[in-house]
Design an enzyme around this catalytic site. Sequence first.
Site, PDB file in Angstrom:
ATOM      1  N   GLY A  69       0.863  -1.154  -0.072  1.00  0.00           N
ATOM      2  CA  GLY A  69       0.073   0.241  -0.011  1.00  0.00           C
ATOM      3  C   GLY A  69       0.847   1.324   0.086  1.00  0.00           C
ATOM      4  O   GLY A  69       1.434   1.444  -0.970  1.00  0.00           O
ATOM      5  N   ARG A  98      -1.414 -11.716  -2.146  1.00  0.00           N
ATOM      6  CA  ARG A  98      -2.327 -12.619  -2.414  1.00  0.00           C
ATOM      7  C   ARG A  98      -2.052 -12.938  -3.957  1.00  0.00           C
ATOM      8  O   ARG A  98      -1.861 -12.039  -4.660  1.00  0.00           O
ATOM      9  CB  ARG A  98      -3.693 -12.436  -1.726  1.00  0.00           C
ATOM     10  CG  ARG A  98      -3.662 -12.886  -0.437  1.00  0.00           C
ATOM     11  CD  ARG A  98      -4.877 -12.593   0.198  1.00  0.00           C
ATOM     12  NE  ARG A  98      -5.409 -11.131   0.107  1.00  0.00           N
ATOM     13  CZ  ARG A  98      -6.500 -10.701   0.669  1.00  0.00           C
ATOM     14  NH1 ARG A  98      -6.939 -11.343   1.501  1.00  0.00           N
ATOM     15  NH2 ARG A  98      -6.541  -9.336   0.859  1.00  0.00           N
ATOM     16  N   SER A 103      -1.679  -5.399  -6.896  1.00  0.00           N
ATOM     17  CA  SER A 103      -0.377  -4.889  -6.896  1.00  0.00           C
ATOM     18  C   SER A 103       0.824  -5.703  -7.047  1.00  0.00           C
ATOM     19  O   SER A 103       2.036  -5.181  -7.322  1.00  0.00           O
ATOM     20  CB  SER A 103       0.015  -4.360  -4.976  1.00  0.00           C
ATOM     21  OG  SER A 103      -1.230  -3.871  -4.809  1.00  0.00           O
ATOM     22  N   LYS A 188       7.402   8.560  10.739  1.00  0.00           N
ATOM     23  CA  LYS A 188       6.571   9.935  10.997  1.00  0.00           C
ATOM     24  C   LYS A 188       6.433  10.427   9.522  1.00  0.00           C
ATOM     25  O   LYS A 188       6.529  11.706   9.502  1.00  0.00           O
ATOM     26  CB  LYS A 188       7.283  10.729  11.992  1.00  0.00           C
ATOM     27  CG  LYS A 188       7.734   9.927  13.225  1.00  0.00           C
ATOM     28  CD  LYS A 188       6.389   9.832  14.167  1.00  0.00           C
ATOM     29  CE  LYS A 188       6.192   8.345  14.495  1.00  0.00           C
ATOM     30  NZ  LYS A 188       4.817   8.180  15.046  1.00  0.00           N
ATOM     31  N   ASP A 254      -1.273   8.333  17.433  1.00  0.00           N
ATOM     32  CA  ASP A 254      -1.673   8.441  15.909  1.00  0.00           C
ATOM     33  C   ASP A 254      -3.200   8.812  15.609  1.00  0.00           C
ATOM     34  O   ASP A 254      -3.410   9.633  15.019  1.00  0.00           O
ATOM     35  CB  ASP A 254      -1.046   7.175  15.425  1.00  0.00           C
ATOM     36  CG  ASP A 254      -1.258   7.110  14.090  1.00  0.00           C
ATOM     37  OD1 ASP A 254      -0.128   7.666  13.337  1.00  0.00           O
ATOM     38  OD2 ASP A 254      -2.188   6.935  13.197  1.00  0.00           O
ATOM     39  N   GLU A 258      -4.677  12.308  14.216  1.00  0.00           N
ATOM     40  CA  GLU A 258      -5.175  12.414  12.883  1.00  0.00           C
ATOM     41  C   GLU A 258      -6.697  12.931  12.959  1.00  0.00           C
ATOM     42  O   GLU A 258      -7.206  13.748  12.232  1.00  0.00           O
ATOM     43  CB  GLU A 258      -5.057  11.168  12.119  1.00  0.00           C
ATOM     44  CG  GLU A 258      -5.966  10.000  12.285  1.00  0.00           C
ATOM     45  CD  GLU A 258      -5.505   8.565  11.884  1.00  0.00           C
ATOM     46  OE1 GLU A 258      -4.556   8.749  11.183  1.00  0.00           O
ATOM     47  OE2 GLU A 258      -6.303   8.000  12.095  1.00  0.00           O
TER      48      GLU A 258
END
Lengths: 520, 520
Positions: A69, A98, A103, A188, A254, A258
């Site tokens: 990703g 998979r 991808s 970060k 985190d 956000e």
Amino acid sequence: MNETIVSPNPSVSPDSALSYGSGLFPTKGLDFRSGRPEVVVVGGRDRFPVVGMAFDDARIKQILCVGWGSQGPAQAQNLRDTLKDIGRPDIKVCVGLRPDSRSIPKAIAAGFDQADGALGDPYHLASKSDLVICLVSDGGMVDIHKELFKALKPGAIVGFSHGFFAGYLKSIGQELSSDHDFIMVAPKGMGPSVRKLYLQGFDTNGAGINCSVAVQARSPERFQLVQDVANAWSVGIGAPITFGTTFLNEVTSDLFGERSMLLGGLWGMSEALFGYFSDVYGKNMDSVFELASSGITGTITDALSKHGILPFYLSLAQGQRARFMRGYEQAYSAFREVMTSIYADVRSFREIGKVIEATKRLSEQPMSNIEAGSLMWQHARTRGLYGKRVPITDDLAFAAGVYVSGIMAQLHTLLANGHNVSEVVNESFIEAVDSLTPYMDARGVAYMVDNCSTTARLGTRLWGPVFRDRLSRALRGPRPTIEEMIRIKDSLFDGSLHRDIQLCMDQRPPVRISIPLEGK
Amino acid sequence: MNETIVSPNPSVSPDSALSYGSGLFPTKGLDFRSGRPEVVVVGGRDRFPVVGMAFDDARIKQILCVGWGSQGPAQAQNLRDTLKDIGRPDIKVCVGLRPDSRSIPKAIAAGFDQADGALGDPYHLASKSDLVICLVSDGGMVDIHKELFKALKPGAIVGFSHGFFAGYLKSIGQELSSDHDFIMVAPKGMGPSVRKLYLQGFDTNGAGINCSVAVQARSPERFQLVQDVANAWSVGIGAPITFGTTFLNEVTSDLFGERSMLLGGLWGMSEALFGYFSDVYGKNMDSVFELASSGITGTITDALSKHGILPFYLSLAQGQRARFMRGYEQAYSAFREVMTSIYADVRSFREIGKVIEATKRLSEQPMSNIEAGSLMWQHARTRGLYGKRVPITDDLAFAAGVYVSGIMAQLHTLLANGHNVSEVVNESFIEAVDSLTPYMDARGVAYMVDNCSTTARLGTRLWGPVFRDRLSRALRGPRPTIEEMIRIKDSLFDGSLHRDIQLCMDQRPPVRISIPLEGK
């Protein structure tokens, strides 16, 4: 610091962050004054040989990165290139996808070859790997973890780039198992930045994305060894500076960050300021947008990133300082109130439970688009108002005071809950002004709300409107009482905290983190 | 009904609601077509003697009402007056208040005398009472329950007027103990209405507030007996009709309902409509307010309460029907989306955990005022725009379509999650159009948001802004696709559901429930 603004919660122990260090890599001490001092690991290309040594000590011969990703491509390529650079072809880096993954062509193009076993089925590769780094989405990890963990080789070390999975287990009353060592390396910055700055590190000394690390060894004796595997992973993907945290502090800061000033709070604040300045400037929407959004994400963020918070304030003209303080005073308590609710929901794992359930519903009920239905963001898109630089006016100074009060409220909320200073300043200030806000300056805040991770999108859609509502009323409401105003003002002029912020800013890489004109 | 709109969730069993009935009181069957048929208990003043028989069967000699808030004064006085009416001074009703309670003078004024033991310390009185009815606030009950339960007489029956406490226990992984019988009688109106309609019942046959009942007996053999104690309590406080539910269905539908169209959704919708019509009518805020709020809470709510949903729609002129449908189509999915999130948070007890935590923080961080900081509500207050009646224009028909789509979305969400029809229609429609919305018409929606129960205020402040945001975008966004539009339209023209709504409306008392010009 004023005790009422930041009274540390003794029930949240940051101890394992403060016991952080290394037996192999060079470290340095950061003498934080507002919190406790911390030790950080110093990376750099000249330390890459130590990466090989740390993997040897833990008998790591094969490293598997699962997923492709945002972080997957960056970390798999960086680790592979680091090991190649130090002439260690015997430590293999492979990618698990998979068989039906879309991808696969991208991983092949990046040099991971099915033929030599560097690309293949994640469960099959997991059974042969010594370090398995999970880089799939939060929801994806929840779906595959049982099968993946079942496939693991005995004694394998499991890695994450986020504390989410550990938080998910807590939300259903479980813990990370003691059959394996678990480590976390959380960069970060976004995946593409992790790759880009690693490549810049070839010719710019110190380029790379800083990371935080957490360790849960399966026995106390293995702690040092496993901690240095985490350090090796962090240094190996290019982190110039690595600092300590815990799985739960990371996921809390985190998700909280956000939902607050990194995204949700910034969005809600922009909407509130848009309404506020519309009352003044009526239909002159270009000017209103500058004050409500692009002036903040552009000019003000540049200045904050360059100078730090207090020096920026001191650099303003006298009249602007007064307007800045007015915005700060008016908004601080509203930010703090909403953030207290968010922190409580995140820390109790309710927010994670909600994300997991909502993610499952997405196939039937996709999230609606923020930008498409909004006057403000539609106008900015149509008129091409993104990425401009405007001079600081009195009104923009007011808006900057509102924005900075949100950043300070976030710093105070995390410090009051016992997070260590490196984590607090990175999550509340550096990641905002160096990485995410510049990205939004180029693309638009609403664009980011529509295109960030599922976990962030779900949280933003809930909390952004709450910030908007609370701030709208605070901006139009009465001024705080004198006592309140003094307390709020003191919270801005806390010299120890600003010195600590500067110390964290000094640990930043010497190149720009943000990559505004590339995809996420 | 369209399956995609309402597909019942088989995991939520409403069985104990459907097994509801009585061995002493007369019942009647309601032949619901969209759900399953239900049995309801028929009350009235001529049934008061049966109240005494049910208490005798369970050997109830003393009834304690703990607390003097909204429901306390109503239920304690009604029960006392009922037992007096049937000449049963041997069954004593008393009120438990802490020695430092500021309500003591009010209880004395209502005729509860310390001298004859009808008023005293709740723990002391609990040790001598056979039925202990807990009517303190949600947060108060959490605080006192351990001490109160410890003080109970063995075999005492414990009563609530809300499923909140049972939900709180679930939220911390516990259950109602099996040492006692637990019953719930939840009036479908505010405390002052419970008292006022009881008094009206002296000369208007059938006046009184309908209630729902839940029962958890400590053994299966006691179920019938204990259920009739609950029925006696319900009939004794004046309920003309009593229907069945469960503790958890009640707390879920109640919290969900107040966060949705009873309060949070109505507030968010008003703000969204205010923004939407402001774009059209600019600064003519009187007209905008009529369309966004007072037209809905006044003229439209009156008509809905009188005719029901589908007959109201059919009563509109042809052009108005088209505008109504446009508003309905545009808003329905947005309402449904937010309600799905709310339902998930409430049903998982996350919302209760959040309320408990936030209630504890209130002493340090009181809730800010909604009305004070808002342009829209300030304007309405200053200009005296409340309580007016306006003709239905095309624009008001559009706004009515938006409002009704919210009510329908709420009905559909509850039905899809297996709640029984009586509960669904009462929580989504009757309580709104007969009780809460008329109250808000007189006082203002924002006033109600500032002055309702702590549990409702906390939830409203979170979800109201989310409704506003989602609806604002839906109103300005693209029209639904043709397929979507047909599905949405079908959901309005579901004849079985409207017939069931009518059947529930037929069970209403013959007098007005709302008491707009008195306190809460």
